[in-house]
Motif scaffolding. Sequence first.
Motif, PDB file in Angstrom:
ATOM      1  N   GLY A  44      41.719  87.197  39.942  1.00  0.00           N
ATOM      2  CA  GLY A  44      42.232  87.512  38.609  1.00  0.00           C
ATOM      3  C   GLY A  44      41.405  88.566  37.899  1.00  0.00           C
ATOM      4  N   LYS A  45      40.100  88.508  38.051  1.00  0.00           N
ATOM      5  CA  LYS A  45      39.216  89.492  37.425  1.00  0.00           C
ATOM      6  C   LYS A  45      39.486  90.891  37.982  1.00  0.00           C
ATOM      7  N   THR A  46      39.673  90.982  39.276  1.00  0.00           N
ATOM      8  CA  THR A  46      39.981  92.276  39.916  1.00  0.00           C
ATOM      9  C   THR A  46      41.330  92.797  39.455  1.00  0.00           C
ATOM     10  N   LEU A  47      42.327  91.929  39.444  1.00  0.00           N
ATOM     11  CA  LEU A  47      43.666  92.344  38.987  1.00  0.00           C
ATOM     12  C   LEU A  47      43.641  92.743  37.516  1.00  0.00           C
ATOM     13  N   TYR A  48      42.909  91.996  36.696  1.00  0.00           N
ATOM     14  CA  TYR A  48      42.788  92.337  35.285  1.00  0.00           C
ATOM     15  C   TYR A  48      42.200  93.738  35.142  1.00  0.00           C
ATOM     16  N   ALA A  49      41.142  94.019  35.865  1.00  0.00           N
ATOM     17  CA  ALA A  49      40.503  95.341  35.792  1.00  0.00           C
ATOM     18  C   ALA A  49      41.485  96.440  36.187  1.00  0.00           C
ATOM     19  N   ASP A  50      42.311  96.178  37.188  1.00  0.00           N
ATOM     20  CA  ASP A  50      43.267  97.175  37.678  1.00  0.00           C
ATOM     21  C   ASP A  50      44.491  97.334  36.782  1.00  0.00           C
ATOM     22  N   ARG A  51      44.992  96.235  36.224  1.00  0.00           N
ATOM     23  CA  ARG A  51      46.287  96.258  35.545  1.00  0.00           C
ATOM     24  C   ARG A  51      46.235  96.123  34.023  1.00  0.00           C
ATOM     25  N   CYS A  52      45.158  95.543  33.499  1.00  0.00           N
ATOM     26  CA  CYS A  52      45.152  95.155  32.086  1.00  0.00           C
ATOM     27  C   CYS A  52      44.067  95.819  31.246  1.00  0.00           C
ATOM     28  N   ALA A  53      42.923  96.094  31.868  1.00  0.00           N
ATOM     29  CA  ALA A  53      41.743  96.544  31.119  1.00  0.00           C
ATOM     30  C   ALA A  53      41.954  97.873  30.407  1.00  0.00           C
ATOM     31  N   SER A  54      42.812  98.731  30.919  1.00  0.00           N
ATOM     32  CA  SER A  54      43.006 100.027  30.257  1.00  0.00           C
ATOM     33  C   SER A  54      43.552  99.870  28.844  1.00  0.00           C
ATOM     34  N   CYS A  55      44.268  98.816  28.575  1.00  0.00           N
ATOM     35  CA  CYS A  55      44.792  98.560  27.222  1.00  0.00           C
ATOM     36  C   CYS A  55      44.014  97.455  26.501  1.00  0.00           C
ATOM     37  N   THR A  98      53.412  87.841  30.176  1.00  0.00           N
ATOM     38  CA  THR A  98      52.848  88.723  31.198  1.00  0.00           C
ATOM     39  C   THR A  98      53.922  89.158  32.190  1.00  0.00           C
ATOM     40  N   ARG A  99      54.766  88.250  32.590  1.00  0.00           N
ATOM     41  CA  ARG A  99      55.791  88.560  33.596  1.00  0.00           C
ATOM     42  C   ARG A  99      56.917  89.427  33.030  1.00  0.00           C
ATOM     43  N   GLU A 100      57.399  89.072  31.831  1.00  0.00           N
ATOM     44  CA  GLU A 100      58.576  89.740  31.264  1.00  0.00           C
ATOM     45  C   GLU A 100      58.235  90.786  30.210  1.00  0.00           C
ATOM     46  N   GLY A 101      57.027  90.748  29.665  1.00  0.00           N
ATOM     47  CA  GLY A 101      56.636  91.600  28.552  1.00  0.00           C
ATOM     48  C   GLY A 101      56.957  90.903  27.247  1.00  0.00           C
ATOM     49  N   PRO A 102      56.218  91.203  26.184  1.00  0.00           N
ATOM     50  CA  PRO A 102      56.461  90.539  24.901  1.00  0.00           C
ATOM     51  C   PRO A 102      57.890  90.721  24.394  1.00  0.00           C
ATOM     52  N   ALA A 103      58.443  91.895  24.563  1.00  0.00           N
ATOM     53  CA  ALA A 103      59.802  92.144  24.062  1.00  0.00           C
ATOM     54  C   ALA A 103      60.814  91.227  24.746  1.00  0.00           C
ATOM     55  N   MET A 114      53.611  96.958  25.748  1.00  0.00           N
ATOM     56  CA  MET A 114      53.264  96.221  26.965  1.00  0.00           C
ATOM     57  C   MET A 114      54.514  95.978  27.798  1.00  0.00           C
ATOM     58  N   PRO A 115      54.491  96.470  29.038  1.00  0.00           N
ATOM     59  CA  PRO A 115      55.620  96.183  29.925  1.00  0.00           C
ATOM     60  C   PRO A 115      55.472  94.785  30.520  1.00  0.00           C
ATOM     61  N   GLY A 116      56.520  94.309  31.126  1.00  0.00           N
ATOM     62  CA  GLY A 116      56.421  93.107  31.936  1.00  0.00           C
ATOM     63  C   GLY A 116      55.808  93.489  33.277  1.00  0.00           C
ATOM     64  N   PHE A 117      55.032  92.602  33.852  1.00  0.00           N
ATOM     65  CA  PHE A 117      54.368  92.888  35.119  1.00  0.00           C
ATOM     66  C   PHE A 117      55.004  92.172  36.301  1.00  0.00           C
ATOM     67  N   GLY A 118      56.163  91.554  36.075  1.00  0.00           N
ATOM     68  CA  GLY A 118      56.832  90.827  37.145  1.00  0.00           C
ATOM     69  C   GLY A 118      57.274  91.696  38.301  1.00  0.00           C
ATOM     70  N   ASN A 119      57.405  92.993  38.067  1.00  0.00           N
ATOM     71  CA  ASN A 119      57.819  93.881  39.158  1.00  0.00           C
ATOM     72  C   ASN A 119      56.633  94.518  39.876  1.00  0.00           C
ATOM     73  N   VAL A 120      55.410  94.310  39.375  1.00  0.00           N
ATOM     74  CA  VAL A 120      54.233  94.889  40.029  1.00  0.00           C
ATOM     75  C   VAL A 120      53.215  93.832  40.463  1.00  0.00           C
ATOM     76  N   MET A 121      53.348  92.627  39.958  1.00  0.00           N
ATOM     77  CA  MET A 121      52.470  91.533  40.374  1.00  0.00           C
ATOM     78  C   MET A 121      53.318  90.313  40.711  1.00  0.00           C
ATOM     79  N   SER A 122      52.884  89.586  41.726  1.00  0.00           N
ATOM     80  CA  SER A 122      53.567  88.339  42.074  1.00  0.00           C
ATOM     81  C   SER A 122      53.246  87.285  41.017  1.00  0.00           C
ATOM     82  N   ASP A 123      53.998  86.201  41.025  1.00  0.00           N
ATOM     83  CA  ASP A 123      53.723  85.102  40.098  1.00  0.00           C
ATOM     84  C   ASP A 123      52.304  84.570  40.299  1.00  0.00           C
ATOM     85  N   GLU A 124      51.863  84.483  41.554  1.00  0.00           N
ATOM     86  CA  GLU A 124      50.515  84.002  41.843  1.00  0.00           C
ATOM     87  C   GLU A 124      49.461  84.952  41.285  1.00  0.00           C
TER      88      GLU A 124
END
Length: 157
Positions: A44-55, A98-103, A114-124
């Motif tokens: 999760g820490k690695t994925l956060y750094a890759d997908r979330c930390a920029s924002c 996280t999966r669908e985006g706030p909207a 913030m986009p949904g991440f369901g198309n770039v990350m698995s549920d796991e």
Amino acid sequence: MSRTAILFSGLGIAAAVVGLAVAWLWLAASTSIGDDSAATIAVGKTLYADRCASCHGANLEGHPDWKSPLPSGRLPAPPHDASGHTWHHPDGVLFRITREGPAGVVGGGYQSDMPGFGNVMSDEEIRAVLTFIKSTWPERERQYQAEMSRWEREANQ
């Protein structure tokens, strides 16, 4: 009504109840964050750094002045550390945001950067990111969030 008809009616009702229980357990498992092992936190820490930390910031600090709208009218990325409001939300809500985006969760024409991440990350993977975020909170915030998640599960029974 014959005994056979009563027996089959009872079996049908029992099967429906079991089916609903299995569906509820599957739904609860699919949205519960769950596994908080060191391995999951590391992923999760690695994925956060890759997908979330920029924002949301390398240290989960969020955008400065995150409560004030940007010129676009949208809110900046909030912190995910204890200073933010992430820990106020139950597991299912965090997962869906996280999966669908706030909207997608808020609806009603709500706009977010913030986009949904369901198309770039698995549920796991989404669960691993959320597990990492939760692992950084002080005990008080973790307990509060766990209680919110328990209430959410009970409400969905």
